[in-house]
Every structure is written in structure tokens, then in C-alpha cells.
Design an enzyme around this catalytic site. Structure first.
Site, mmCIF file in Angstrom:
data_model
loop_
_atom_site.group_PDB
_atom_site.id
_atom_site.type_symbol
_atom_site.label_atom_id
_atom_site.label_comp_id
_atom_site.label_asym_id
_atom_site.label_seq_id
_atom_site.Cartn_x
_atom_site.Cartn_y
_atom_site.Cartn_z
ATOM 1 N N PRO A 184 0.922 -1.194 -0.137
ATOM 2 C CA PRO A 184 0.053 0.291 -0.345
ATOM 3 C C PRO A 184 0.578 1.358 -0.076
ATOM 4 C CG PRO A 184 -0.772 -1.634 1.642
ATOM 5 C CD PRO A 184 0.340 -2.116 1.285
ATOM 6 N N TYR A 185 1.951 1.394 0.769
ATOM 7 C CA TYR A 185 3.067 2.279 0.864
ATOM 8 C C TYR A 185 3.174 2.565 -0.455
ATOM 9 C CZ TYR A 185 6.909 5.122 2.050
ATOM 10 O OH TYR A 185 8.007 6.026 2.734
ATOM 11 N N VAL A 186 3.919 1.582 -1.231
ATOM 12 C CA VAL A 186 4.814 1.432 -2.430
ATOM 13 C C VAL A 186 3.412 1.707 -3.654
ATOM 14 C CG1 VAL A 186 5.603 -0.219 -4.743
ATOM 15 C CG2 VAL A 186 6.331 0.258 -1.914
#
Length: 245
Positions: A153-155
């Protein structure tokens, strides 16, 4: 391009780990600096005092990076008090980890609001406010290449930052403004260390050929390069990670 002594930098997330190191580094190079913060005015003021101790002019400006009105007011304050904006360093970000299959969508929305919308808002303002010879430096992550589990999700948010950055560099043709992104590897900041035990942290350090975590000052050196002498570096993502990927 104006002289180094008269240049002005706005650092979003300037009271955080990497942001604070960036403010210190740019102030040591003679920049006047605006330290942006959300919520912790006292800590931002500490960073301002560190910068002024070097002889630079410095102010603190607050606001949610995803709020276009608040950030326009922050840019207005920098222009009114320091005379203009030459460099914007967009370190403000949120990192929430978890597997994609079970990730909480409310957490996804909160993270993407800061990382994607916030970067877009600040980049949009920078595109309209930066003086000639200026630089916009956004922040991605080396996880866009390393692709470790739980970072999905961060990527996703940081891949969007990279795409935005590369397109904006081309859209500002003729403006003499560079637009780049810095993609740090594991750096010993509260954002990275939060929720990780010593074994996990040591494991990340072993992944790096230099066999250590990065320090905020390591990343600040790359930012100083892009903010100052690197006028021929444009539309790039610089992976500052000790050789991780």
C-alpha cells in the site's frame, strides 16, 4: 539564478527526521528556510532555532499538505517573510504497513491523502510559485524496487509520486526549474523504526551492502545536491539507499 546566500527553501515535514536533517543541511549551505509542520509547532520552532543559529533566516509554517488552501497560505507566508521560494523539498509522508490482502481501506485512504494528494498539492503550488533556477524535490521510497512484503500500500502511493514527478519535470519546459524525486532506503527515523523490533531493524541493515541503516544526513546530502549544483539532473528518481537495490 540567484546567489546561494539569497535562496529560499520550503521543507514540508521539516520537523521530522529526514526533514530536520534537510533543513540543517540547506541552512549550512546558506539557504533561508521555511520549516513546515503539522501539529507540533514547538518541534518546528526548535528546527527554526537550529537554522537561525547558522546565520540563516528561518520561519515555521503549518498546514495539512493535502489542504490546498492551507498550503497556499504557507507559500504566501514564505514569500512575504523570506522574499520568494527557490526550492521546495516535500518530505512530508505517512507509512502504514500491512499485507495487501487484508489491508484496512480507511488506512489506505489516510495514507494516500498525505502521500499522493499532499504531494500533488505541494507540487502544483511549487509549479506556480518557484522562481527561475528553482528545484522541486519530492520523496519516493526504494521499496518501489525492493518490493518487500507488507509495503504494497505504501509503495502504491510512492509509485504515484514518482509518476507525478517525472511528468511535471517535462511540463515545466522552459521554466528553468528542475523536478526530481529522492527514494531513500532504510533510514533510522521514527517513521521507519516505529513498530519494528531490533531483529527486524538489524535484518534491514544486513540487506544493504554497506551493512548499516542510512542516517537522515545521508539523505540530506542528496537533497542538497539537487537543490544546489545539480542543474543538469531533471526528471529523475535518485535511489539513496547504500546499494540496497
Amino acid at each position: 539564478m540567484s546567489t546561494t546566500q539569497s535562496r529560499v527553501a520550503l521543507v514540508t515535514g521539516g520537523s521530522g527526521g529526514i526533514g530536520r536533517a534537510v533543513v540543517r543541511r540547506l541552512a549550512s549551505d546558506g539557504f533561508d528556510v521555511a520549516v513546515h509542520y503539522v501539529g507540533n509547532a514547538a518541534r518546528a520552532q526548535e528546527v527554526v532555532e537550529e537554522a537561525t543559529a547558522t546565520g540563516s533566516r528561518a520561519i515555521a509554517v503549518g498546514g495539512d499538505v493535502a489542504d490546498e488552501t492551507a498550503m497556499a497560505e504557507a507559500f504566501d507566508a514564505v514569500q512575504a517573510e523570506l522574499g520568494g521560494v527557490d526550492v521546495v523539498v516535500n518530505t512530508a509522508g505517512v507509512m502504514v504497513l500491512g499485507p495487501i490482502a487484508t489491508f484496512d481501506l480507511d488506512a489506505l485512504d489516510r495514507m494516500h491523502r498525505t502521500n499522493i494528494r499532499g504531494t500533488f498539492v505541494v507540487s502544483q503550488l511549487a509549479a506556480n510559485r518557484l522562481r527561475r533556477g528553482g528545484a522541486l524535490i519530492n520523496f519516493s521510497t526504494s521499496q518501489t524496487r525492493a518490493q518487500h512484503p507488507t509495503y504494497g500500500p505504501y509503495v502504491a502511493s510512492k509509485a504515484a509520486v514518482e509518476g507525478l514527478t517525472l511528468v511535471l519535470a517535462r511540463e515545466l519546459r522552459g521554466r528553468d526549474v528542475t523536478v526530481n524525486a529522492v527514494a531513500p532506503g532504510p533510514v533510522a527515523t521514527p517513521l521507519f523504526l516505529d513498530g519494528k523490533d531490533e531483529e527486524t531493524v538489524a535484518g534491514f541493515a544486513r540487506l544493504v551492502p554497506l551493512e548499516r541503516l542510512g542516517e537522515p544526513a545521508d539523505v540530506a546530502e542528496t537533497v542538497a545536491f539537487l537543490a544546489g549544483p545539480a542543474r543538469w539532473v531533471n526528471g529523475q528518481v535518485l535511489f539513496t539507499n547504500g546499494g540496497l537495490v
